[in-house]
Design a protein around this motif. Structure first.
Motif, mmCIF file in Angstrom:
data_model
loop_
_atom_site.group_PDB
_atom_site.id
_atom_site.type_symbol
_atom_site.label_atom_id
_atom_site.label_comp_id
_atom_site.label_asym_id
_atom_site.label_seq_id
_atom_site.Cartn_x
_atom_site.Cartn_y
_atom_site.Cartn_z
ATOM 1 N N VAL A 1 -2.005 32.681 23.864
ATOM 2 C CA VAL A 1 -2.926 33.258 22.661
ATOM 3 C C VAL A 1 -3.221 31.784 22.353
ATOM 4 C CG1 VAL A 1 -2.384 33.753 20.323
ATOM 5 C CG2 VAL A 1 -1.375 34.987 21.932
ATOM 6 N N ALA A 2 -2.481 30.832 22.315
ATOM 7 C CA ALA A 2 -3.015 29.338 21.906
ATOM 8 C C ALA A 2 -3.869 28.724 22.921
ATOM 9 C CB ALA A 2 -1.885 28.313 21.743
ATOM 10 N N VAL A 3 -3.672 29.048 24.308
ATOM 11 C CA VAL A 3 -4.862 28.584 25.189
ATOM 12 C C VAL A 3 -6.083 29.333 25.175
ATOM 13 C CG1 VAL A 3 -5.145 28.608 27.798
ATOM 14 C CG2 VAL A 3 -2.955 27.789 26.813
ATOM 15 N N ALA B 1 -7.508 30.594 22.434
ATOM 16 C CA ALA B 1 -8.155 29.871 20.910
ATOM 17 C C ALA B 1 -8.564 28.717 21.509
ATOM 18 C CB ALA B 1 -6.977 29.845 20.244
ATOM 19 N N LEU B 2 -7.781 27.872 22.197
ATOM 20 C CA LEU B 2 -8.306 26.285 22.634
ATOM 21 C C LEU B 2 -9.845 26.792 23.419
ATOM 22 C CD1 LEU B 2 -8.198 23.474 22.426
ATOM 23 C CD2 LEU B 2 -6.361 23.563 24.636
ATOM 24 N N ARG B 3 -9.642 27.321 24.338
ATOM 25 C CA ARG B 3 -10.803 27.530 25.151
ATOM 26 C C ARG B 3 -12.121 28.133 24.356
ATOM 27 N NH1 ARG B 3 -7.778 30.446 30.126
ATOM 28 N NH2 ARG B 3 -7.011 28.524 31.256
ATOM 29 N N GLN B 4 -11.714 28.906 23.594
ATOM 30 C CA GLN B 4 -12.950 29.531 22.792
ATOM 31 C C GLN B 4 -13.493 28.313 21.777
ATOM 32 O OE1 GLN B 4 -11.454 33.213 20.764
ATOM 33 N NE2 GLN B 4 -12.732 34.202 22.052
ATOM 34 N N ALA B 5 -12.604 27.737 21.358
ATOM 35 C CA ALA B 5 -12.962 26.353 20.381
ATOM 36 C C ALA B 5 -13.788 25.621 21.265
ATOM 37 C CB ALA B 5 -11.944 25.867 19.662
ATOM 38 N N LEU B 6 -13.326 25.123 22.432
ATOM 39 C CA LEU B 6 -13.993 24.366 23.352
ATOM 40 C C LEU B 6 -15.306 24.608 23.886
ATOM 41 C CD1 LEU B 6 -11.006 22.893 25.170
ATOM 42 C CD2 LEU B 6 -12.160 21.571 23.693
ATOM 43 N N THR B 7 -15.507 25.946 23.814
ATOM 44 C CA THR B 7 -16.635 26.493 24.715
ATOM 45 C C THR B 7 -17.749 26.874 23.510
ATOM 46 O OG1 THR B 7 -15.713 28.566 24.757
ATOM 47 C CG2 THR B 7 -15.730 27.260 26.907
ATOM 48 N N ALA B 8 -17.426 26.455 22.361
ATOM 49 C CA ALA B 8 -18.399 27.151 21.184
ATOM 50 C C ALA B 8 -19.683 26.551 21.090
ATOM 51 C CB ALA B 8 -17.600 26.831 19.650
ATOM 52 N N ARG B 9 -19.864 25.245 21.630
ATOM 53 C CA ARG B 9 -21.007 24.627 21.722
ATOM 54 C C ARG B 9 -21.827 25.346 22.671
ATOM 55 N NH1 ARG B 9 -21.320 19.457 19.736
ATOM 56 N NH2 ARG B 9 -19.465 18.773 18.978
ATOM 57 N N ALA B 10 -21.232 26.326 23.763
ATOM 58 C CA ALA B 10 -22.178 26.796 24.945
ATOM 59 C C ALA B 10 -22.683 28.139 24.460
ATOM 60 C CB ALA B 10 -21.245 26.671 26.025
ATOM 61 N N ARG B 11 -21.971 28.543 23.251
ATOM 62 C CA ARG B 11 -22.344 29.791 23.018
ATOM 63 C C ARG B 11 -23.723 29.847 22.216
ATOM 64 N NH1 ARG B 11 -16.900 30.475 22.745
ATOM 65 N NH2 ARG B 11 -16.875 30.183 20.307
ATOM 66 N N THR B 12 -24.583 31.084 22.234
ATOM 67 C CA THR B 12 -25.438 31.356 21.472
ATOM 68 C C THR B 12 -25.475 32.447 20.572
ATOM 69 O OG1 THR B 12 -26.703 31.489 23.663
ATOM 70 C CG2 THR B 12 -27.849 30.119 22.087
ATOM 71 N N VAL B 13 -25.553 32.792 19.462
ATOM 72 C CA VAL B 13 -25.350 33.674 18.695
ATOM 73 C C VAL B 13 -26.804 34.110 18.135
ATOM 74 C CG1 VAL B 13 -24.254 34.487 16.525
ATOM 75 C CG2 VAL B 13 -22.892 32.836 17.884
ATOM 76 N N LEU C 1 -5.647 22.586 17.655
ATOM 77 C CA LEU C 1 -4.746 23.268 18.800
ATOM 78 C C LEU C 1 -4.362 22.022 19.757
ATOM 79 C CD1 LEU C 1 -7.203 26.322 19.112
ATOM 80 C CD2 LEU C 1 -4.537 26.492 18.661
ATOM 81 N N GLU C 2 -5.269 21.014 20.107
ATOM 82 C CA GLU C 2 -4.844 20.134 20.960
ATOM 83 C C GLU C 2 -3.688 19.298 20.404
ATOM 84 O OE1 GLU C 2 -8.413 17.917 21.228
ATOM 85 O OE2 GLU C 2 -9.199 19.144 22.939
ATOM 86 N N ARG C 3 -3.351 19.168 19.185
ATOM 87 C CA ARG C 3 -2.390 18.331 18.812
ATOM 88 C C ARG C 3 -1.097 19.487 18.630
ATOM 89 N NH1 ARG C 3 -6.046 16.603 14.809
ATOM 90 N NH2 ARG C 3 -5.702 18.223 13.745
ATOM 91 N N PRO D 1 -0.249 30.300 32.074
ATOM 92 C CA PRO D 1 -1.196 30.344 31.343
ATOM 93 C C PRO D 1 -1.847 28.663 31.003
ATOM 94 C CG PRO D 1 0.318 30.714 30.046
ATOM 95 C CD PRO D 1 0.810 30.786 31.629
ATOM 96 N N LEU D 2 -1.117 27.776 31.520
ATOM 97 C CA LEU D 2 -1.653 26.450 31.482
ATOM 98 C C LEU D 2 -2.786 25.946 32.468
ATOM 99 C CD1 LEU D 2 1.664 24.478 30.927
ATOM 100 C CD2 LEU D 2 0.248 25.567 29.175
ATOM 101 N N PHE D 3 -2.836 26.812 33.522
ATOM 102 C CA PHE D 3 -4.068 26.565 34.371
ATOM 103 C C PHE D 3 -5.333 26.543 33.582
ATOM 104 C CE2 PHE D 3 -0.963 27.825 37.686
ATOM 105 C CZ PHE D 3 -1.191 26.916 38.461
ATOM 106 N N GLY D 4 -6.168 25.583 33.813
ATOM 107 C CA GLY D 4 -7.529 25.662 32.833
ATOM 108 C C GLY D 4 -7.464 24.869 31.598
ATOM 109 N N VAL D 5 -6.241 24.347 31.273
ATOM 110 C CA VAL D 5 -6.127 23.825 29.848
ATOM 111 C C VAL D 5 -6.480 22.177 30.507
ATOM 112 C CG1 VAL D 5 -4.442 22.890 28.391
ATOM 113 C CG2 VAL D 5 -4.263 25.317 29.039
ATOM 114 N N PRO D 6 -7.188 21.634 29.491
ATOM 115 C CA PRO D 6 -7.615 20.262 29.754
ATOM 116 C C PRO D 6 -6.451 19.301 29.066
ATOM 117 C CG PRO D 6 -8.747 20.978 27.995
ATOM 118 C CD PRO D 6 -8.080 22.014 28.481
ATOM 119 N N ILE D 7 -5.292 19.243 30.085
ATOM 120 C CA ILE D 7 -4.233 18.341 29.823
ATOM 121 C C ILE D 7 -4.423 17.091 29.192
ATOM 122 C CG2 ILE D 7 -1.953 17.485 30.655
ATOM 123 C CD1 ILE D 7 -1.735 20.285 30.318
ATOM 124 N N ALA D 8 -5.375 16.225 29.690
ATOM 125 C CA ALA D 8 -5.697 14.929 29.293
ATOM 126 C C ALA D 8 -6.213 14.876 27.695
ATOM 127 C CB ALA D 8 -7.191 14.414 30.172
#
Length: 188
Positions: free
Chosen positions: A42-44, A46-58, A80-82, A108-115
């Protein structure tokens, strides 16, 4: 004996209801519980959606609405990163002395930008102040009268801190990210 003296291995095992993280250093191992797959998914997501918000066009979205949506997504990504950092990463004290950290993800951690995650006890503003102090002290010790430093002005807090210390803009550049991919160049 496989790990170098200043290297560590952070490995995860994520089960359905709970998981574990092992921080393995040359002469010690630290084990900590982490959330299970359902909570992390669930958290991952939400994080992916937040990180890709700039790429989405509405469709039909005005510039003002887009900027507000992206601003809210950036704030959500930072929160979410915190949160994920506090849940998944060892405290800063456990990482001291490491120059290299190898990370083995699971589930579910695959694809999380751990850095991008912030460990519990991380304090970016304080660390930035310490970095500036060290640079100024080094310059003073060498008799240097002028210090050149670079900062992205989109990093508002860091930029304000440099201005407060007397740094001024001398050269201005433009940063272009590859195809404006999500996850790049977010505020502090």
């Amino acid at each position: 004996r496989v790990l170098a003296p200043h290297a560590g291995l952070l490995e995860y095992w994520i089960g359905r209801h709970r998981g574990y993280a092992w921080l393995i250093r040359r002469h010690r191992v630290r084990i900590a519980p982490v959330p299970g797959a359902h909570r992390l998914a669930v958290a991952v997501r939400a994080l992916r959606q937040a990180l890709t918000a700039r790429a989405r066009t509405v469709p039909g979205e005005s510039l003002r609405e887009r900027m507000a949506r992206i601003g809210a997504a950036d704030a959500q990504a930072q929160a979410l990163e915190r949160t994920l950092g506090a849940q998944l990463l060892p405290p800063v004290a456990a990482l001291r002395g490491l120059k290299r950290l190898y990370v083995v993800l699971d589930g579910p951690l695959f694809g999380v930008p751990i850095a991008g995650l912030q460990p519990a006890g991380a304090n970016a503003p304080l660390n930035f102040e310490r970095l500036l102090d060290a640079c100024e002290a080094f310059a003073a010790a060498r008799g240097v009268s002028r210090v050149f430093a670079g900062v992205n002005v989109a990093r508002h807090d860091a930029y304000r801190r440099m201005l407060a210390r007397g740094f001024r803009t001398e050269i201005q550049g433009v940063m272009m990210n590859r195809d404006n991919d999500p996850g790049y160049n977010r505020p502090d």
